[in-house]
Design a protein around this motif. Structure first.
Motif, PDB file in Angstrom:
ATOM      1  N   SER A   1      66.460 -10.867  56.919  1.00  0.00           N
ATOM      2  CA  SER A   1      65.663 -12.282  56.125  1.00  0.00           C
ATOM      3  C   SER A   1      67.154 -11.896  53.970  1.00  0.00           C
ATOM      4  O   SER A   1      66.661 -12.859  54.062  1.00  0.00           O
ATOM      5  CB  SER A   1      63.692 -12.479  55.506  1.00  0.00           C
ATOM      6  N   GLU A   2      66.480 -11.255  53.905  1.00  0.00           N
ATOM      7  CA  GLU A   2      67.057 -10.968  52.613  1.00  0.00           C
ATOM      8  C   GLU A   2      68.895 -11.436  53.377  1.00  0.00           C
ATOM      9  O   GLU A   2      69.874 -12.218  52.722  1.00  0.00           O
ATOM     10  CB  GLU A   2      66.902  -9.859  52.463  1.00  0.00           C
ATOM     11  N   LEU A   3      69.211 -10.770  54.193  1.00  0.00           N
ATOM     12  CA  LEU A   3      70.888 -10.556  54.403  1.00  0.00           C
ATOM     13  C   LEU A   3      71.016 -12.346  55.542  1.00  0.00           C
ATOM     14  O   LEU A   3      72.018 -12.688  54.563  1.00  0.00           O
ATOM     15  CB  LEU A   3      70.695 -10.000  55.293  1.00  0.00           C
ATOM     16  N   HIS A   4      70.696 -12.560  56.010  1.00  0.00           N
ATOM     17  CA  HIS A   4      70.879 -13.729  55.756  1.00  0.00           C
ATOM     18  C   HIS A   4      70.443 -15.262  55.659  1.00  0.00           C
ATOM     19  O   HIS A   4      71.099 -16.592  54.999  1.00  0.00           O
ATOM     20  CB  HIS A   4      69.607 -14.099  57.592  1.00  0.00           C
ATOM     21  N   ASN A   5      70.049 -15.132  53.936  1.00  0.00           N
ATOM     22  CA  ASN A   5      69.625 -15.866  53.198  1.00  0.00           C
ATOM     23  C   ASN A   5      70.225 -16.277  51.654  1.00  0.00           C
ATOM     24  O   ASN A   5      70.238 -16.970  51.286  1.00  0.00           O
ATOM     25  CB  ASN A   5      67.995 -15.754  52.784  1.00  0.00           C
ATOM     26  N   ILE A   6      71.524 -15.026  51.863  1.00  0.00           N
ATOM     27  CA  ILE A   6      72.716 -15.446  50.727  1.00  0.00           C
ATOM     28  C   ILE A   6      72.849 -15.951  51.218  1.00  0.00           C
ATOM     29  O   ILE A   6      73.891 -16.191  52.443  1.00  0.00           O
ATOM     30  CB  ILE A   6      73.077 -13.151  50.988  1.00  0.00           C
ATOM     31  N   SER A   7      73.844 -16.543  50.112  1.00  0.00           N
ATOM     32  CA  SER A   7      74.675 -17.764  49.814  1.00  0.00           C
ATOM     33  C   SER A   7      76.126 -17.351  50.341  1.00  0.00           C
ATOM     34  O   SER A   7      76.602 -16.133  49.647  1.00  0.00           O
ATOM     35  CB  SER A   7      74.975 -18.663  48.431  1.00  0.00           C
ATOM     36  N   LEU A   8      76.353 -17.734  51.718  1.00  0.00           N
ATOM     37  CA  LEU A   8      78.183 -17.356  51.611  1.00  0.00           C
ATOM     38  C   LEU A   8      79.402 -17.781  50.183  1.00  0.00           C
ATOM     39  O   LEU A   8      80.033 -17.007  50.586  1.00  0.00           O
ATOM     40  CB  LEU A   8      78.459 -18.567  52.681  1.00  0.00           C
ATOM     41  N   ASP A   9      78.657 -18.800  49.630  1.00  0.00           N
ATOM     42  CA  ASP A   9      79.703 -18.367  47.602  1.00  0.00           C
ATOM     43  C   ASP A   9      80.212 -17.096  47.634  1.00  0.00           C
ATOM     44  O   ASP A   9      81.013 -16.651  47.073  1.00  0.00           O
ATOM     45  CB  ASP A   9      78.961 -19.615  46.889  1.00  0.00           C
ATOM     46  N   ASN A  10      78.539 -15.926  47.897  1.00  0.00           N
ATOM     47  CA  ASN A  10      79.006 -14.515  47.248  1.00  0.00           C
ATOM     48  C   ASN A  10      79.815 -14.283  48.250  1.00  0.00           C
ATOM     49  O   ASN A  10      81.098 -13.058  47.594  1.00  0.00           O
ATOM     50  CB  ASN A  10      77.761 -13.698  47.578  1.00  0.00           C
TER      51      ASN A  10
END
Length: 318
Positions: free
Chosen positions: A144-153
């Protein structure tokens, strides 16, 4: 007769030396590299681990683990992992590697050893329900944490995109025809064709791509005292369908995956678990095809995977 036994023993002894010495030489060379790069670093014992096709592994005093890419072109995997983990460190609550020792030319690096053993079916079978629940909780939180990180990062990182589309579907279909049709029975090909028909429907799904680990198998989920102590091996991430990160977990059964998905707080849709299952089955086809193209793995391993996933554990292709 005595002469024969002495000669035979000598041959065996020499053969043993030939088998054992390469690892010892490899360890000695790698330890020297560590010592040259980090002269202040001290240790009592170094262990060489011959694991995988990408990296040589050296463990120092069960305290530090160093990864040395086996080929020059693999160094880009290590460098991506180092940079990616620096970003993930701010977003992931579960323990992940953090490189503390990086060679000046970034040709190798080391991080604090994460205690634990790879998750296995035997481990799960020996746990009670509450312990299994904690395992599924930890994995679902991580995903959940991994997949919710914005791709902008990750815009500054060269992470490949691996979305299921017409191009790679046609690639798989063509390679199945070229490599597998001549080697498998008509009935086996019929099952593969049904799999491809189901897979083609996935092309219609609207999937929001996320950063995925790409290798969430038991071997990369560490367990200590019946708890998840860490997740390792982030060297081949991609921007892809989040359902792909559930694929490797299918080795523990659909019920196990279902429990993780139920608690998962990442992007979901109706066909999520169907895609997961098809990705899992598809790996058998890629393994067979890849082995015939000279990649790692054997056709026999891929064929056994095919028999398990398309027959033993699956009635969807009858």
């Amino acid at each position: 007769m005595i002469k024969y036994y002495l000669t035979h023993f000598t041959i065996l002894a020499i053969f043993s030396i030939i088998v054992i010495m390469p690892d010892e030489i490899q360890l000695s060379n790698l330890l020297q590299k560590i010592s040259d790069e980090f002269p202040d670093l001290k240790w009592q014992k170094g262990i060489y681990v011959d694991s995988g096709k990408v990296n040589h592994i050296v463990i120092l005093d069960s305290s530090l683990i160093f990864r040395f890419p086996r080929k020059k072109e693999y160094e880009e995997f290590l460098n991506l992992e180092i940079d990616l983990l620096n970003v993930l460190d701010k977003h992931i609550s579960l323990r992940i590697p953090h490189y503390t020792h990086i060679a000046k030319d970034r040709s190798f690096g080391g991080y604090t050893f994460i205690q634990g053993e790879p998750l296995s079916m035997e481990m799960l079978d020996n746990m009670d329900n509450s312990e299994q629940e904690k395992i599924t909780d930890s994995i679902s939180i991580f995903l959940s944490e991994l997949h919710n990180i914005s791709l902008d990062n990750f815009s500054h990182l060269n992470i490949r995109k691996d979305m299921w589309n017409n191009t790679n579907f046609l690639s798989l279909e063509n390679q199945v025809f070229e490599y597998l049709h001549p080697r498998l029975s008509k009935e086996e090909i019929s099952r593969i064709e049904k799999h491809l028909e189901k897979s083609k429907t996935l092309l219609q799904d609207k999937v929001n791509p996320v950063l995925i680990h790409q290798d969430i198998y038991g071997r990369n989920i560490l367990i200590n005292s019946n708890k998840v102590s860490g997740i390792i091996d982030f060297n081949q991430p991609s921007i892809a369908d989040p359902a792909q990160d559930f694929e490797g977990l299918m080795e523990f059964g659909e019920e196990f995956v279902g429990k993780i998905y139920e608690k998962y707080k990442g992007p979901k849709n109706d066909n999520f678990l169907l895609r997961t299952k098809l990705y899992f089955d598809r790996m058998a086809l890629w393994t067979m095809v890849g082995s015939l193209q000279g990649y790692t793995g054997t056709f026999e391993d891929g064929y056994q995977m095919f028999k398990d996933r398309f027959y033993k554990y699956n009635n969807n292709y009858n």
